[in-house]
Motif scaffolding. Structure first.
Motif, short mmCIF file in Angstrom:
data_model
loop_
_atom_site.label_atom_id
_atom_site.label_comp_id
_atom_site.label_asym_id
_atom_site.label_seq_id
_atom_site.Cartn_x
_atom_site.Cartn_y
_atom_site.Cartn_z
N VAL A 60 0.85 -1.18 0.00
CA VAL A 60 0.00 0.00 0.00
C VAL A 60 0.88 1.23 0.00
N PRO A 61 0.81 2.09 -1.02
CA PRO A 61 1.67 3.26 -1.07
C PRO A 61 1.45 4.17 0.12
N PRO A 62 2.51 4.79 0.63
CA PRO A 62 2.38 5.64 1.81
C PRO A 62 1.89 7.04 1.52
N GLU A 63 1.83 7.43 0.23
CA GLU A 63 1.47 8.81 -0.08
C GLU A 63 0.03 9.11 0.34
N PRO A 64 -0.23 10.35 0.77
CA PRO A 64 -1.62 10.74 1.07
C PRO A 64 -2.41 10.80 -0.21
N PRO A 65 -3.74 10.64 -0.12
CA PRO A 65 -4.56 10.66 -1.33
C PRO A 65 -4.58 12.03 -1.98
N GLU A 66 -4.63 12.06 -3.30
CA GLU A 66 -4.77 13.30 -4.02
C GLU A 66 -6.22 13.75 -3.98
N PRO A 67 -6.49 15.07 -4.20
CA PRO A 67 -7.88 15.52 -4.29
C PRO A 67 -8.57 14.81 -5.42
N PRO A 68 -9.89 14.62 -5.32
CA PRO A 68 -10.61 13.93 -6.38
C PRO A 68 -10.47 14.63 -7.71
N VAL A 69 -10.32 13.84 -8.76
CA VAL A 69 -10.23 14.37 -10.10
C VAL A 69 -11.62 14.40 -10.69
N THR A 70 -12.11 15.55 -11.05
CA THR A 70 -13.45 15.67 -11.61
C THR A 70 -13.33 16.05 -13.07
N GLN A 71 -13.22 15.04 -13.91
CA GLN A 71 -13.13 15.24 -15.34
C GLN A 71 -14.00 14.20 -16.02
N ASP A 127 -16.57 12.18 -0.32
CA ASP A 127 -16.10 12.22 1.07
C ASP A 127 -14.94 11.24 1.19
N GLU A 128 -13.72 11.76 1.26
CA GLU A 128 -12.55 10.91 1.38
C GLU A 128 -11.83 11.15 2.71
N GLN A 129 -12.63 11.38 3.77
CA GLN A 129 -12.05 11.46 5.11
C GLN A 129 -11.27 10.19 5.42
N ASP A 130 -11.79 9.07 4.99
CA ASP A 130 -11.10 7.81 5.13
C ASP A 130 -10.76 7.31 3.73
N PRO A 131 -9.50 7.39 3.31
CA PRO A 131 -9.16 6.98 1.94
C PRO A 131 -9.38 5.50 1.67
N ALA A 132 -9.57 4.70 2.72
CA ALA A 132 -9.85 3.28 2.52
C ALA A 132 -11.34 3.00 2.35
N ALA A 133 -12.19 4.02 2.52
CA ALA A 133 -13.63 3.86 2.33
C ALA A 133 -14.19 5.21 1.88
N VAL A 134 -14.01 5.50 0.60
CA VAL A 134 -14.43 6.77 0.03
C VAL A 134 -15.89 6.67 -0.39
N THR A 135 -16.69 7.66 0.02
CA THR A 135 -18.11 7.64 -0.32
C THR A 135 -18.44 8.77 -1.27
N PHE A 136 -19.49 8.55 -2.06
CA PHE A 136 -20.00 9.52 -3.03
C PHE A 136 -21.50 9.62 -2.75
N VAL A 137 -21.95 10.79 -2.34
CA VAL A 137 -23.31 10.93 -1.81
C VAL A 137 -24.10 11.97 -2.60
N PRO A 138 -25.32 11.62 -3.06
CA PRO A 138 -26.15 12.60 -3.76
C PRO A 138 -26.77 13.59 -2.78
N ASP A 139 -27.42 14.62 -3.32
CA ASP A 139 -28.03 15.62 -2.44
C ASP A 139 -29.40 15.20 -1.93
N THR A 140 -29.87 14.03 -2.35
CA THR A 140 -31.11 13.49 -1.81
C THR A 140 -30.79 12.17 -1.12
#
Length: 221
Positions: free
Chosen positions: A39-50, A99-112
């Motif tokens: 497992v690489p030690p680097e911190p996660p990068e910000p999400p790429v939105t493309q 939400d990548e507070q925990d890089p081992a369990a990243v969540t993607f949440v809609p507004d509803t």
């Protein structure tokens, strides 16, 4: 449901047996913070939105008709998220909050409050795909005893790994949910990527998109 509650629900339902089901946090069995040097030690990068493929004029799949009771996600509404620490990418609906507070369990949440997507990693013992599916569903059954696999098939990920594409359902806290998940492993690390939705919001139109999102998991390491 406010974001902390949604995050807790998403982490509880994530499915990896290394996830602390009661605490809502991830823990490795040995308590050492990870499976070792793989497992690489680097911190996660910000999400790429493309847009997928980097071309705004090239939608991933044809846009299906929109159902007002569904998530309202079209095939061309997908962006790519990149996790540098665990070296993978996935697609997700571009309007959903990452939400990548925990890089081992990243969540993607809609507004509803209709569901969420979660991309998680966990320690693996080089299990077969069938063993990974059983492990995944058994973790769900700790919270939802009626969790069951509706359909499963083997696919090949864009990065070349064999993976299990699983359609499952369960009743959680009185709510019926449906999900599409992809589960695989690479060495000592397991990966899952799934959309979990309220059954009433899981439309036929969204099913095709959920399958494509799940199967978008690409392991870079």
């Amino acid at each position: 449901m406010d974001p902390p509650q949604m995050r807790r629900r998403s982490v509880l339902l994530a499915g990896a047996s290394t996830i602390g089901l009661l605490s809502g946090c991830v823990a490795w069995p040995d308590g050492d913070g990870g499976p070792g040097e793989e497992v690489p030690p680097e911190p996660p990068e910000p999400p790429v939105t493309q847009p997928p493929g980097g071309d705004e004029g090239d939608p991933l799949i044809d846009d299906p008709p929109q159902n007002p009771d569904g998530p309202g996600v079209a095939g061309s509404d997908l962006a790519q998220y990149s996790n540098a620490q665990y070296q993978y990418t996935v697609l997700y609906p571009e309007t959903w909050v990452v939400d990548e507070q925990d890089p081992a369990a990243v969540t993607f949440v809609p507004d509803t409050d209709i569901g969420f997507q979660i991309a998680s990693v966990f320690e693996s013992q080089s299990e077969s795909l069938e063993e990974l599916i059983n492990r995944h569903i058994q973790a769900k059954r700790e919270l939802a005893p009626d969790a069951e696999v509706l359909n499963q098939q083997q696919i090949t990920l864009p990065s070349g790994q064999a993976a299990a594409l699983v359609d499952w359902s369960a009743t959680f806290e009185g709510l019926s949910v449906r999900a599409r998940a992809v589960i695989t492993n690479a060495g000592s690390i397991g990966y899952s990527n799934e959309n979990i939705m309220l059954a009433d919001a899981y439309t036929d139109e969204f099913d095709a998109i959920a399958e494509r999102i799940a199967a978008s998991l690409t392991i870079q390491g």
